[in-house]
Design an enzyme around this catalytic site. Sequence first.
Site, PDB file in Angstrom:
ATOM      1  N   ASP A   3     -29.788   9.759   1.268  1.00  0.00           N
ATOM      2  CA  ASP A   3     -31.127  10.103   1.732  1.00  0.00           C
ATOM      3  C   ASP A   3     -31.911  10.816   0.641  1.00  0.00           C
ATOM      4  O   ASP A   3     -33.117  10.575   0.458  1.00  0.00           O
ATOM      5  CB  ASP A   3     -31.013  10.987   2.976  1.00  0.00           C
ATOM      6  N   ASP A  23     -32.390  11.182  11.323  1.00  0.00           N
ATOM      7  CA  ASP A  23     -32.080  12.606  11.192  1.00  0.00           C
ATOM      8  C   ASP A  23     -31.560  13.174  12.510  1.00  0.00           C
ATOM      9  O   ASP A  23     -30.591  13.936  12.536  1.00  0.00           O
ATOM     10  CB  ASP A  23     -33.323  13.364  10.732  1.00  0.00           C
TER      11      ASP A  23
END
Length: 454
Positions: free
Chosen positions: A243, A374
């Site tokens: 990420d 997330d």
Amino acid sequence: MANYTEMDNMADLRNNSSTRGGEEDVPVTNNSRDEPDGGARRRPQQPAGDAEEDDESSSYGPKHVIMIFVPVSLCMLVVILTVVSVNYYTDQSGGNYLVYTPFHPDVADTTATSVGKTLLNTLIIMGVVIVMTVFLVLLYKYKCYKIITGWLVVTSLILLFLFSYIYLESVFIAYNVAFDYISLAIFLWNFGCVGMFCMHWKAPLRVQQAYHIVISALLALVFIKYLPEWTLWVFLGVIAVWDLIAVLCPHGPLKILVNLAHERNEQIFPSLIYSSTVAYTVGTVDTPTEDSEDSNEDASSSRPLNTSSAYTTHESYNTRYSNTGRPSGDQTASSRRRQTDTNDEAENGAVVQQNDRQEEEEAEDKGVKLGLGDFIFYSVLVGKAASSGDWATTLAAYIAILMGLFFTLMLLAIFKKALPALPISIFFGLIFNFGTQYAISPFITTLAAQQVFI
């Protein structure tokens, strides 16, 4: 005198309407997508106090933190309660794992073998994630919107119908609740259809946020159930690094995706992003102001708003014309005054709608957006920590994730650009989880056994 009075009234009405329109604050934004030439909008001069308030409102404050902490906490709470109370998602004795993890753990495996299997499983999963991410960016770059929409719709159908059915069935069995498949099918049909509307069309903000939380929790439970234990832990660390690379690197796929959406002035897959402020409204209703209400006292109560057409009923025809068949001077002035009032109402309604659109765009720009990925990985970490049965470890992981999210929001307010939300929270969560599970909890247990109180 009648003509001058009529002109004065029309001028007063126009001045009032312009005054009302001028009282609205003009939003100021630095985003280049708001103007074709990329320049900032011209704003009227304001006092120093108002300028300071605007600067303060442009940063992320406690309100934005709470608007993100609450849904993240709710998602993690759902996963924790499910993992603790439903054994289905923690029981891996059946040996059922995802197809992306072909190397399964075995009791006879040595430490080196277990580490090798874990690394190979993680590499395979990350390869799939990278390939699918790049494929999605290519589809978006070449404007293959129909393929993307079909992909997301199929994924949403699986989540809302199949995974919801598995979850409800496991919960009913765990709590020994009797149910019939007909009622369950009707409930799932309504739940899934409403979810499809919320995720891919328009819906109230709270309903859309609730579906995002539920979907994130369901997918997190699937990862907890069908990923080997150590593969899951290593995968969480690697996905946080990915990420970071995908968002911050100049040629990272997620950075390219954000830049393309910014250039095209488009939203990035609303079905995959949790928004804290943007509400999709089905329709708007114009609310009349006090001046328009005063001007409507002489008109008929059945007359619709924002219409400039004259009356066509027989009663209005008789009131507008005298018995001789010609309109009198006062009646002509009254009709023109009414016509002016309706035109002003139409202009005011257009101004109100334009201000509403500007407020929605401003809220969209200032609102905090968090990807559903997330939510998913936060919940996976906390849920896996809860599966150990140690509430101290679970609480430590939960606090660590919120601390990492808080620091991420601070960096977002400082740099004011898209930032990855996984690295800080995931690394904090992993450190707190293993530190509490293998150091703090045994230490506290030993002190309690020896009856040593600090």
